[in-house]
Motif scaffolding. Structure first.
Motif, PDB file in Angstrom:
ATOM      1  N   TRP A 151       0.963  -1.170   0.297  1.00 36.63           N
ATOM      2  CA  TRP A 151      -0.019   0.070  -0.113  1.00 36.63           C
ATOM      3  C   TRP A 151       0.889   1.319   0.105  1.00 36.63           C
ATOM      4  O   TRP A 151       0.311   2.501   0.051  1.00 36.63           O
ATOM      5  CB  TRP A 151      -0.824   0.054   1.262  1.00 36.63           C
TER       6      TRP A 151
ATOM      7  N   PRO B 171       2.550   2.967  -2.184  1.00 38.58           N
ATOM      8  CA  PRO B 171       2.197   3.867  -3.474  1.00 38.58           C
ATOM      9  C   PRO B 171       1.029   5.054  -2.861  1.00 38.58           C
ATOM     10  O   PRO B 171       1.021   6.034  -3.245  1.00 38.58           O
ATOM     11  CB  PRO B 171       1.591   2.960  -4.659  1.00 38.58           C
ATOM     12  N   ILE B 172      -0.051   4.333  -2.208  1.00 36.16           N
ATOM     13  CA  ILE B 172      -1.037   5.086  -1.656  1.00 36.16           C
ATOM     14  C   ILE B 172      -0.589   5.975  -0.789  1.00 36.16           C
ATOM     15  O   ILE B 172      -1.180   7.386  -0.775  1.00 36.16           O
ATOM     16  CB  ILE B 172      -2.252   4.336  -1.162  1.00 36.16           C
TER      17      ILE B 172
ATOM     18  N   ASN C 204       2.340   7.441  -0.623  1.00 37.63           N
ATOM     19  CA  ASN C 204       3.161   8.302  -1.280  1.00 37.63           C
ATOM     20  C   ASN C 204       2.369   9.180  -1.958  1.00 37.63           C
ATOM     21  O   ASN C 204       2.516  10.574  -2.001  1.00 37.63           O
ATOM     22  CB  ASN C 204       3.894   7.570  -2.136  1.00 37.63           C
ATOM     23  N   GLU C 205       1.287   8.690  -2.652  1.00 33.68           N
ATOM     24  CA  GLU C 205       0.244   9.788  -3.334  1.00 33.68           C
ATOM     25  C   GLU C 205      -0.370  11.072  -2.217  1.00 33.68           C
ATOM     26  O   GLU C 205      -0.266  11.925  -2.563  1.00 33.68           O
ATOM     27  CB  GLU C 205      -0.834   8.974  -3.856  1.00 33.68           C
TER      28      GLU C 205
ATOM     29  N   LYS D 205       1.437   8.053  -7.180  1.00 32.45           N
ATOM     30  CA  LYS D 205       1.751   6.557  -7.250  1.00 32.45           C
ATOM     31  C   LYS D 205       2.942   5.981  -7.854  1.00 32.45           C
ATOM     32  O   LYS D 205       3.396   4.847  -7.351  1.00 32.45           O
ATOM     33  CB  LYS D 205       0.297   5.897  -7.623  1.00 32.45           C
ATOM     34  N   GLU D 206       3.237   6.674  -8.902  1.00 33.54           N
ATOM     35  CA  GLU D 206       4.376   5.979  -9.815  1.00 33.54           C
ATOM     36  C   GLU D 206       5.551   6.299  -9.540  1.00 33.54           C
ATOM     37  O   GLU D 206       6.649   5.895  -9.944  1.00 33.54           O
ATOM     38  CB  GLU D 206       3.920   6.178 -11.319  1.00 33.54           C
TER      39      GLU D 206
END
Ligand code: FAD
Length: 387
Positions: free
Chosen positions: A205, A207-208, A210-211, A217-218
């Motif tokens: 989870w 990337p979530i 990080n967003e 997300k990338e």
């Protein structure tokens, strides 16, 4: 719930609880936030394996150090995590694989990992139920091993609490507060906690998170791939003690659970990217085909359970570990790509040292695991992925 801490760790798996413990040990006022219960992400779903047999220097060095940490962990945490050095046995089915094994062994030995090439007869002595006739040779390291993921997470969390850490389960981070490119805290479904340092240990989870921090997300392209295991009824202790894996058989492996003697069976069937954790019938059929070929006696044993978890995969199967330079106070240890449990003690120690002292004695190659490598378009050689 506290409204302020020095450091907030997001994610209560083996990585997050280890980081929280090591921070608390250094006297840091730390809060760990877990949206479910501790271990409920992928850690409790793993195959228990701990190996040094990688194919690159960075992972071999880190894991050699980690095995030394695992050996002392029960004593250090004053709770038995059931670490056993029962080895990892890879098996070759072709001459090309035997040659690759020889190269791996040379690399392992160069860094002091005592892997050696063994005959099928020797392999059968180590694993009495093995279908040894199908294999040409084995790549065997008796100093690899396994531990109990449930007890490990419990032990890290228990000791962290004793040292003053606060752990909030069933508490979900819903936003990361960033002002002027500096971390200020998190919003959760139970209120706001302020802190100037945040560690993203949410693995699949991540990337979530990080967003939420505004990174996208990338930025670190971690993708959740569903991997599964079945577990059999218990066998007599010592029948399949090491993790046994012929990589050419679809990365299939079997290992006797160090706790109760049931056999964990995995294979390289993966689904995703997905956050769905439903076990699938195609896995059950696939894994049993390979497991019963490795250990024919498993045909006569009942399957008790099947479950799924995630390999949180990066493009090079190496985790992202370190400081995120775009936001002051933001750190990450995630994207373990199927080998995060085994790395937890050393990664937790190195992360805590990095945050508090800016340096560490853990032989963790920060450049190798650099979270910024993806945005620079760099990849490391692909880390070997099994168990
Ligand atoms: P996790 O255990 O996934 O913890 C992350 C936590 O973050 C989760 O508990 C999640 O609930 C929490 N979280 C997410 N979002 C939020 C939010 N918004 N707020 C609060 N909390 C949040 N590894 C090995 O080393 N050896 C093996 O033999 C092995 N076998 C495996 C076999 C299978 C079938 C699978 C699926 C994995 C296997 N792995 C193995 C991989 C291993 O399970 C993981 O690499 C390891 O558990 C990662 O630990 P973690 O703490 O980083 O992540």
């Amino acid at each position: 719930m506290k409204s302020k801490a020095e450091v907030i760790v997001i994610g209560g798996g083996s990585t997050g609880t280890s980081i929280a413990y090591h921070l608390a040990k250094l006297g840091v006022d730390v809060v760990l936030i877990e949206k479910g219960y501790l271990g409920s992400g992928s850690t409790f779903r793993c195959a228990t394996g701990i190996r040094q047999q990688f194919t690159d220097e960075a992972n071999i060095m880190l894991q050699k150090y980690n095995v030394e940490r695992w050996k002392r962990l029960s004593e250090e945490l004053e709770y038995d995590v059931n670490f056993k050095q029962t080895g990892y046995l890879f098996l070759a089915t072709t001459e090309e694989e035997v040659e690759a094994f020889k190269q791996n062994i040379e690399l392992h030995n160069k860094f002091g990992v005592p892997t050696r090439l063994i005959t099928p007869e020797e392999a059968k002595e180590i694993v009495p139920l093995l279908n040894a006739d199908e294999f040409l040779a084995g790549q065997w390291n008796p100093t690899d091993g396994k531990a109990n993921p449930f007890k490990t997470v419990f032990a890290f969390a228990k000791k962290a609490r004793e040292l003053g850490a606060e752990i909030y389960e069933y508490t979900e981070v819903t936003d990361v507060i960033v002002e002027n490119k500096e971390v200020r805290g998190v919003k959760t479904n139970r209120g706001v906690i302020k802190a100037d340092v945040i560690v993203n240990a949410a693995n699949a989870w991540a990337p979530i998170i990080n967003e939420m921090a505004g990174l996208g997300k990338e930025f670190i392209p971690i993708k959740p791939y569903k991997h599964q295991l079945v577990k059999t009824e218990p066998l007599k202790e010592g029948q399949i003690e090491p993790l046994v894996c012929p990589p050419a058989w679809n990365d299939s492996y079997v290992i006797q659970d160090g706790e109760d003697g049931g056999v964990l069976c995995g294979t390289g069937i993966e689904h995703g990217p997905t956050y769905d954790m439903t076990p699938t019938y195609d896995f059950l059929r696939g894994v049993l085909k390979w497991a019963t070929r490795i250990i024919p006696a498993l045909k006569y044993v009942h399957i008790l359970r099947q479950w799924a978890g995630f390999y949180a995969k990066t493009p090079d199967s190496n985790p992202a570990i370190g400081k995120i330079h775009h936001i002051s106070g933001f750190y990450i240890a995630a994207g373990f790509s199927g080998h995060g449990f085994m790395m937890a003690p050393g990664v937790g120690e190195a992360m805590a040292d990095l945050i508090v002292k800016g340096k560490t004695k853990v032989p963790l190659d920060w450049n190798w695991y650099d979270p910024h490598r993806f945005e620079r378009g760099e990849l490391r050689s692909t880390a070997f992925q099994i168990g």
